[in-house]
Design a protein around this motif. Structure first.
Motif: not given
Lengths: 516, 516
Positions: A275-285
């Motif tokens: 993914g992109g930035m969205d994936l990084a955000e999701r994984l942070l959660q």
């Protein structure tokens, strides 16, 4: 008389005798005697073998570049160097060999691929294996703490060459690195921007740049229950995901490396994510991932990286891919690798091998660039262990050469190997002196000119040379032209001829070849 | 506690123990144990030595090139390559190592200076000693009978380095050669024209190109009564005339080499002669010299050469000098060597040594280029002994680098190590994103641009970076500029600032840096 096979066997044996004597530094007389026997045997075979004392070849895994290959190489280098310069990079060079100890302990088990020089008294030396370790040595030795530099040079690996696929024992690396303590992810983003620019400009077809981070990988392994001492080995198995199916990778983890099935399956869920930035955000959660401090640091930086990549307008090609691992131990943060997604006329994988660094041994079929952050390497060289954070990228240039060569082969357009603008010719005899005089005039005016080294060459052969080597213009001298103070200027492709006064010739040639 | 000298002695001894074990491929455990002892000893000395496991240096006789040296190197190479291209030369490259046997028997006693690679299984390899032998191997291997090529690459000699004088174990050669069967002296004259052009363009001060011919030398020795088997050794003594007086040269011939006094005195009369075409004509009439067929052939060609040099208008710098000998065995006809006659700020002799070939080991103090005709070398590689006549020249580039570096040091003008046209800067905080966005716009438009990798750098430090690295322009962004859709474009040297609209920025930067 013995049959051919027997003689050939005897030649082989005798060749080994000679070789052994040479290795043992036997006396010249002794060697000469055995060489004579060898030549006698070869003479029995008849043909040229008796006379031919030299093996006419280059060393295994190496090649000459002929003028056509050099023309392509120059074009590729110009594109790459222009890009590096556009980004304000300086240029350095280091020697082709280093003290052996400088390379020791940097390449893990690939150290066996290092070429050592013979101990002829003095220092123990090795040919450089890459440009990154010499760069780190250079920084530590010269106490450089800030530099943006490029380095284009040959490196050496005693690998099994696969030359048809662009894998050599002597090959170029094109490295760009930024050393220095800066705010997070800004230099890292510039490296990716550079890969994007170079691959676009080289017109190699569509490409994708995979990005990951060592800290995310390590954090993922930790939360999935991989024991600390298995991080590296599991990482190298993950690294095979672009060549092997998940089933095979899972099986290697569990059966060969002794990982629990549960841990393997948890890894499997993560490494399929892209993914992109969205994936990084999701994984942070992500409940599990967020337990790892390391992973969170990596994911926060990944978000930051993507925000810069958006400003640079390169997110169309960049994908955050949790399966990207890369071999080298020295990476400490972001890692990346560029692959061609449509290789056009290129038949097979050509990634340089060696479980090593950067682009050249990218695991991926079609990997043409790679790199990452290595904040600890310079500290290994500094007497006080002072660290200099570094991030860099290496363009997998040999594969690019292969593709460009094949494109040139496939194309109708001829590759010019010289830049000659004009051929000074004559249709009449006894005008050598006049041809030489005019040629020198043109050289002195900065015109690229050729003249045939014959007293009385045929006009046809002079024109043929222009056709063959793509020279666009011919300046023809004859008695009449000399009398009139003019030159007949012929355009090779149209065969059109006009008289130009000697005084205006240089300007006219420049005008007609302004695109050369 | 032992005193410092004792410990240092012990460190030395222990270092040898470790070295020996490594050479003998002792087990890792054994080596580690001895290394540990060594480190313990070093720790006793205190300071950094205990911690520092690496010798931070380049191999003996080699050096790194820093960005400033690379900038100078690039400039020199551009001048030389432009000249080679102006003369229609193609470019080739060969591997840095060759099969050992390829180099065997080409360099006489200098073979001891060849770097061998360690036998790690497989072929026996050596680093190239020059570019001429690999060129001959290339021609024979690829059955090339006609080519005009240049080759710029590093060569390797285990010589005693004198680096302050520009003598290294790894150094560049810049070779231009013409291979093929042509009418006499035309390619030879072009080689001299090339030396003339390059030395003029590099602005190294006044120079002179000495010319002679192997056949004239051999003929002269014959008619002066030198026994056939003494030609080579007497030739190498004559070669010292630019460093030794005639008395000393004569004495070496008579006392060391056993030549008769009468023969020596006859040689003495010839080797003092210098001139041009007139001298060649006079010697053709010389009662003694004209007895040698070889000498006459050489002298006739010398006349022809000078007639071409007149057409090329380079006779002002070329002198026919009977004392020019040059070392290499493989020369068969014309030989030449260029020397600087006023070296400006350069202190000492810097000619590359090695009783060898071309420019690098020119005997003369201040030799910067050299070469000659070698019609037999390719035949040594061809299975059927087919000859390809060749003539070439090598530019002694390391000495040129030294001179250029010293000129740069002495000059007030700063050497730029990047080509950056504009720095994207800001005086205000929180504008990193805007700076990055503008920088990417400029990169995409082909502008060479830099930006600081800091969130909030001080304006002063951004301007200071421009001063330090010679960046001529600064594009300054602020809230007001962003609102107005403009950029404040500052000229660094005049400190003048004007507002330029974003739409016109690229053109304005190009206009102002069109000379960069």
């Amino acid at each position: 008389m013995a049959d051919k096979a027997q003689i050939q066997e005897a030649i082989k044996t005798q060749g080994e005798v000679v070789r052994k004597l040479k290795t043992e530094k036997a006396s010249k007389e002794q060697i000469d005697e055995e060489v004579a026997k060898l030549l006698e045997l070869k003479a029995q075979l008849g043909g040229d073998e008796g006379r031919h004392q030299f093996t006419l070849k280059t060393a295994k895994g190496t090649r000459d570049y002929n003028p056509k290959q050099m023309a392509i190489r120059e074009k590729v280098f110009n594109t790459i160097i222009s890009c590096f310069k556009r980004h304000g990079a300086e240029n350095i060079d280091t020697p082709v060999f280093e003290l052996k100890e400088t390379l020791t302990g940097k390449y893990g088990e690939d150290s066996k691929l290092i070429y050592d020089l013979k101990d002829q008294g003095g220092e123990l030396l090795s040919l450089r294996y890459d440009l990154t370790v010499p760069f780190a040595r250079y920084l530590a030795m010269n106490k450089v703490t800030n530099i943006k530099r490029y380095h284009i040079a040959k490196v050496y690996r005693r690998d099994n060459p696969a030359m048809t696929r662009g894998r050599y024992r002597e090959f170029y690396q094109c490295d760009f690195d930024i050393a220095g303590q800066y705010d997070p992810m800004i230099p890292d983003a510039e490296c990716l921007k550079i890969v994007h620019e170079i691959l676009s400009e080289l017109e190699l077809g569509d490409f994708r740049i995979k990005v990951n981070d060592r800290r995310i990988l390590d954090g993922m392994f930790a939360v999935c229950g991989v024991p600390d001492d298995k991080f590296r080995t599991i990482c190298s198995t993950v690294d095979k995901l672009d060549k092997m199916s998940w089933e095979d990778v899972r099986s290697e983890m569990v059966k060969e490396k002794g990982l629990s099935e549960e841990a393997a399956d948890q890894i499997g869920q993560y490494v399929s994510l892209q993914g992109g930035m969205d994936l990084a955000e999701r994984l942070l959660q992500d409940a599990k991932m967020s337990q790892s401090k390391q992973a969170c640091a990596g994911l926060t930086d990944m978000k930051q990286l993507f925000s810069y990549l958006q400003l640079f307008q390169v997110t169309d090609k960049v994908v955050f891919d949790l399966s990207l691992a890369r071999g080298l131990d020295y990476y400490t943060g972001v890692i990346y690798e560029a692959i061609l997604t449509q290789t056009g006329p290129v038949p097979v994988a050509a990634a340089q091998n060696g479980a090593g660094e950067k682009a050249e041994e990218g695991v991926s079929v079609g990997s043409v660039a790679g790199g990452g952050r290595y904040d600890g390497l310079v500290g290994m060289f500094d007497p006080k262990g002072r660290k200099v954070p570094c991030v860099g990228v290496s363009i997998g240039i040999e594969r690019v050469f292969s593709i460009m060569e094949q494109k040139a082969e496939a194309s109708a357009e001829k590759v010019r190997t010289t830049e000659t603008q004009v051929m000074v010719a004559s249709a009449q005899k006894n005008l050598l002196e006049e041809r030489l005089r005019l040629t020198a005039e043109l050289w002195n005016a900065g015109i690229k000119a050729e003249v045939m080294y014959k007293r009385n060459p045929k006009l046809l052969s002079q024109l043929q040379h222009c056709e063959d080597s793509g020279i666009p213009l011919v300046a023809i001298l004859g008695e009449q032209e000399l009398k009139d103070g003019v030159v007949k200027l012929r355009t090779v492709h149209s065969r059109e001829e006009i008289d130009v006064s000697r005084a205006e010739l240089v300007e006219e040639i420049k005008r007609r070849t302004s695109d050369v």
